[in-house]
Each structure stands twice: as structure tokens, then as C-alpha cells.
Design a protein around this motif. Structure first.
Motif, PDB file in Angstrom:
ATOM      1  N   SER A   1       0.832  -1.210   0.000  1.00 34.90           N
ATOM      2  CA  SER A   1       0.000   0.000   0.000  1.00 34.90           C
ATOM      3  C   SER A   1       0.868   1.262   0.000  1.00 34.90           C
ATOM      4  O   SER A   1       0.519   2.258  -0.653  1.00 34.90           O
TER       5      SER A   1
ATOM      6  N   THR B   1       2.113   1.806  -3.595  1.00 33.67           N
ATOM      7  CA  THR B   1       1.042   2.319  -4.455  1.00 33.67           C
ATOM      8  C   THR B   1       0.755   3.787  -4.166  1.00 33.67           C
ATOM      9  O   THR B   1       0.542   4.585  -5.084  1.00 33.67           O
ATOM     10  N   THR B   2       0.776   4.173  -2.897  1.00 28.16           N
ATOM     11  CA  THR B   2       0.479   5.558  -2.520  1.00 28.16           C
ATOM     12  C   THR B   2       1.530   6.526  -3.050  1.00 28.16           C
ATOM     13  O   THR B   2       1.207   7.569  -3.629  1.00 28.16           O
TER      14      THR B   2
ATOM     15  N   VAL C   1      -6.449  -1.879   2.278  1.00 27.46           N
ATOM     16  CA  VAL C   1      -5.991  -2.360   3.589  1.00 27.46           C
ATOM     17  C   VAL C   1      -6.964  -1.939   4.681  1.00 27.46           C
ATOM     18  O   VAL C   1      -7.316  -2.734   5.562  1.00 27.46           O
TER      19      VAL C   1
ATOM     20  N   ILE D   1      -3.121  -3.076  -4.553  1.00 28.04           N
ATOM     21  CA  ILE D   1      -3.194  -2.943  -3.095  1.00 28.04           C
ATOM     22  C   ILE D   1      -2.924  -1.491  -2.735  1.00 28.04           C
ATOM     23  O   ILE D   1      -1.838  -0.963  -2.991  1.00 28.04           O
ATOM     24  N   SER D   2      -3.919  -0.847  -2.181  1.00 25.28           N
ATOM     25  CA  SER D   2      -3.802   0.545  -1.782  1.00 25.28           C
ATOM     26  C   SER D   2      -4.183   0.686  -0.309  1.00 25.28           C
ATOM     27  O   SER D   2      -4.584  -0.283   0.350  1.00 25.28           O
ATOM     28  N   ARG D   3      -4.069   1.901   0.186  1.00 27.34           N
ATOM     29  CA  ARG D   3      -4.433   2.151   1.579  1.00 27.34           C
ATOM     30  C   ARG D   3      -5.923   1.898   1.814  1.00 27.34           C
ATOM     31  O   ARG D   3      -6.316   1.396   2.871  1.00 27.34           O
TER      32      ARG D   3
END
Length: 462
Positions: free
Chosen positions: A380, A383-384, A435, A430-432
Motif C-alpha cells: 500500500s 502504491t500511494t 488495507v 493494493i492501496s491504503r
């Protein structure tokens, strides 16, 4: 007074002033030359510090990681120079593979009571009507008449162990046969690229510390898993007379402990590789963002670095993402059953279980939770920060960049917006948000399981 002086005196005074002026210029020039030489020394120091940091990273991070690959058989233990060494590598690989298979088989054979709800006792018993009935699990029955059945053999053992074996063979093919391990090349690229940052030594030292911390935490996790299996074996001996479980003998205990060690070492190696690559790529993105902010590189050079970054992210989403996804599926399965087993113990077996049993039941799900969390967090984070890099082109377009024309700025902004880079697991970004959604869903499930009646829990058969 100057008018009273003779022409020769005035000429001599002018010559002295001109000589003094030349001396001052030479002094200023010598000072400037000294500063330039000092600046060159700093550049040489940066190159030297980068080389030193790279050597430290190889010594503290890469060498232990490569040693871990040798222990698992994913790299030759010794170089295949002679026939004796090739034979030794093949024998060692066969030993590791046999140990994994033996660990899988013994788990299924003994029906590990640490995860499943416990074996059921079935024995022929005749009631008043003359029909056979099942004796309750708490009844005392002679050992010769007991037959043990694992309730969740397929979902608890066959699927997770098969997935683990598939991940091991998959990475063995890529690391040992195709030799496509990419962590070493990524480390060299990131360290050599970051030498242009002004705070080179500090950033590189911090990166080495983080990578070293991943390695230490992985070793601690493996040690805790070995402690967990030791508690499970000890619990079987303590409850031998009460539960009647099939117990390990001496050689089986050795195989089970060593097998668990190798199995969990595979989990650690895969998670360590994935988290390390994510951290290196995060450091690489931070370098690009800093260069854009300081306007220290040309747009063409920045676009080349972004293209290289996109290639590394694509490689990360390839073989390592596939192996990591397989391991995450197996680890999530262990966490789920360990958590449900702990709740059932809490509701139905508060007094009869020993302290060893309670410690093992509480430790088991926590270990697999700690195995899941770092991978998801690192994915994550990557990705951010990649999303932040994509939209940094809008800032460049707004405030300009060196002497670039509006057409160049538009091209650069469009290039960054189209360079979509995301860390993927299970072929899903998969990002924040993902999650947080998983944590929220797990919290809701936890509240539902706590509020369910124990009789409802016992009726569930997964």
C-alpha cells in the motif's frame, strides 16, 4: 595635497594602487579556486560514500538474504565447479524437499490439534434400541476402541500445504533454474541513482537500517514459530491422558520441528524479498520526487528514471507478486482457523486447558497476523507514493520547470499520468483503501464471532 606632489610621485602612487588591485584579484581568484577544489572533493566523497554504503548493504542485507536462499535450496550451497560439489548440491536439495514433504504428511497424519477443532472420537456403542450411537467427545473410552478423524483435513491442511509447496517449486524454478532473482540488481540501481541526492549519506544509511530491520524481524518471527510448534508438541504430551491424541515419537518430533522451521523460512524469504523490493522502490520514487521538487534534473532524465521505475514495478508484480499471493492465501487460512480456535477455547474450554495450551492458542493467530501485515503495508505504501509521483506532473505544469516550453511540460505531465504504477497482489492493486477495508471487515467479523452463541459456533463446519 595631490596637486603639490610631483608627476613622478603621482605615477608611482598609481603604479602601487594598480599592483595592490592585481594582488587582491589574485587573492580572490585563489580563494575561488580553493572553493572549487573543495567542491570536487565533496563529489568524490559522495561517490566514495555511495560505494561504501553499497558495500555495507551487500554485507548486512544481501549476503544474509543470499545465504537464506542457499538454505532453502533456491541457490547452490557451493559453486558447481566439480562433480563432488554438484553432487553435494543435489543431495542437499533432495534433503530439503524431503523434509518439506515429510512435514506436510506428518501434519495430516497426526491431525495437528493446534488448528482444527480437535479430533472426534467414534466408537461402536449400542443404545437401548440396539442401534450404534456416537460417544461424546468427553467420554472416557479405552484407547483400543478409539478412532480419530480430523474434521477439517481438506481446508486446514491439504489446501494450505499444497499452496505452500507450489510457491516453493515456483520460486525454485525462477531462482535456481532461470536465475531471475532481481533484488541484487535493484539494490545496485537504487544506491547508484541516489548518489545525486544532497543528503546522500543520511538517506542511504537510513535505507540500510530499514532493510536490516526487515531481516531481523523476519528472523524473530521464524524463532517465534519454532517456539509455537514446541508449545504444541508439549501440549500434546501434557494432555495425552485426557484427550488421547496421537502423539509424536522422538524422530517425528525432530522432523516436525525441522520441517516447520523450513516451511516458515520459505514464508520469511518470500515476505522479506517482497518487502525489501517495495522499500527500495519507495526510496527510488522519493529520489525522483526530490529531483522534481528541486528542479535538479532535466525532464528527459526524469522521464527515463520514471520509465525505469515502471519496469521495476512491473517485475515486482510478476513472479514475486505471484509467490507472495500464494503465501498470503495460506497465511490468511492459518490466521482464520487459529482465531476461530481461540474463540472456541475461550467460550467452551476455559478451565480444562493448560497454560501451555492457552499460550499456544493465543500465540498462533498473532504470528500469522504479523506475517500478513508487513506485506500489505509495504504494498500500500508503494502504491500511494507512486500515485503521488503521477500527479506531480500537474505541479510542474503549473509552476514550470527550468527553461522548458509549455509543450514540453504538457508532454511530461501526460507521460506521468499515463505511467500507472501499482503494487498488485492476487492481480489486484493494493492501496491504503484496500488495507483499511480489510481491517474493517475483519473487525466486523470479529464482533460477529464474539456475539455468536457457542452452540452456533460448534455447529459451524468449514
Amino acid at each position: 595635497m595631490n596637486q603639490d606632489r610631483s608627476p613622478e610621485a603621482r605615477k608611482q602612487s598609481e603604479d602601487d594602487q594598480e599592483l595592490l588591485f592585481q594582488q587582491r584579484r589574485e587573492s580572490e581568484y585563489s580563494d575561488y579556486s580553493h572553493v572549487e577544489i573543495s567542491g570536487g572533493g565533496e563529489d568524490s566523497g559522495n561517490v566514495l560514500s555511495t560505494s561504501t554504503a553499497l558495500n555495507q548493504c551487500e554485507k548486512k542485507v544481501l549476503n544474509p538474504y543470499l545465504g537464506l536462499l542457499k538454505i532453502l535450496g533456491w541457490r547452490p550451497v557451493v559453486q558447481n565447479v566439480t562433480i563432488f560439489r554438484r553432487t553435494f548440491n543435489q543431495i542437499y536439495l533432495l534433503f530439503i524437499f524431503s523434509l518439506l514433504i515429510a512435514s506436510y504428511v506428518l501434519k495430516i497424519f497426526v491431525c495437528d490439534s493446534s488448528i482444527a477443532t480437535g479430533p472426534t472420537i467414534s466408537t461402536p456403542h449400542v443404545n437401548r434400541t440396539g442401534l450404534p450411537t456416537r460417544v461424546p467427545a468427553h467420554s472416557i473410552v479405552p484407547a483400543a476402541t478409539r478412532t480419530w478423524h480430523c474434521r477439517h483435513l481438506f481446508t486446514t491442511y491439504l489446501i494450505p500445504e499444497s499452496i505452500h509447496g507450489l510457491a516453493y517449486v515456483y520460486l525454485f524454478y525462477h531462482f535456481r533454474i532461470k536465475e531471475t532473482e532481481q533484488l541484487s540488481s535493484l539494490v545496485q540501481t537504487v544506491f547508484l541513482q541516489s548518489c545525486n541526492i544532497q543528503s546522500t549519506r543520511k538517506s542511504q544509511r537510513k535505507l540500510i537500517t530499514i532493510l536490516r530491520m526487515f531481516l531481523v524481524l523476519g528472523c524473530v518471527w521464524v524463532g517465534m514459530t519454532v517456539l509455537s510448534i514446541c508449545l504444541q508438541v508439549a501440549n500434546q504430551y501434557v494432555n495425552k491422558s485426557e484427550r488421547g491424541n496421537v502423539n509424536y515419537n522422538d524422530w517425528q518430533i525432530t522432523v516436525v520441528v525441522c520441517g516447520h522451521f523450513i516451511v516458515n523460512l520459505v514464508y520469511m524469504a518470500i515476505a522479506l524479498n517482497y518487502c525489501t523490493q517495495c522499500q527500495l522502490l519507495i526510496h527510488y520514487v522519493q529520489y525522483i520526487l526530490l529531483c522534481i521538487q528541486e528542479r535538479s534534473l532535466e525532464l528527459k532524465r526524469v522521464m527515463q528514471d520514471v520509465f525505469k521505475l515502471k519496469r521495476f514495478v512491473s517485475r515486482l508484480n510478476g513472479q514475486m507478486a505471484t509467490a507472495t499471493s500464494l503465501c498470503l492465501f495460506s497465511q490468511a487460512n492459518w490466521f482464520l482457523f487459529g482465531f476461530v480456535n481461540f474463540l472456541k477455547r475461550f467460550y467452551n474450554d476455559r478451565t480444562s486447558s493448560s497454560a501451555i495450551s492457552w499460550t499456544h492458542a493465543a500465540l498462533f493467530p498473532l504470528l500469522w497476523l504479523f506475517a500478513l501485515a508487513p506485506v500489505l503495508i509495504q504494498a500500500s505504501r508503494l502504491t500511494t507514493i507512486c500515485s503521488k509521483l503521477r500527479f506531480s506532473g500537474l505541479t510542474v505544469r503549473l509552476f514550470g520547470y527550468q527553461n522548458c516550453s509549455p509543450i514540453d511540460l504538457d508532454s511530461f505531465s501526460s507521460f506521468l499520468l499515463t505511467a500507472k504504477m501499482e503494487a498488485k497482489l492476487f492481480a489486484f492493486p493494493i492501496s491504503r483503501k484496500v488495507v483499511i477495508g480489510l481491517i474493517s471487515g475483519a473487525g466486523i467479523i470479529f464482533l460477529l464471532l464474539v456475539q455468536l452463541d457457542p452452540s452456533v459456533q460448534l455447529s459451524i463446519r468449514i
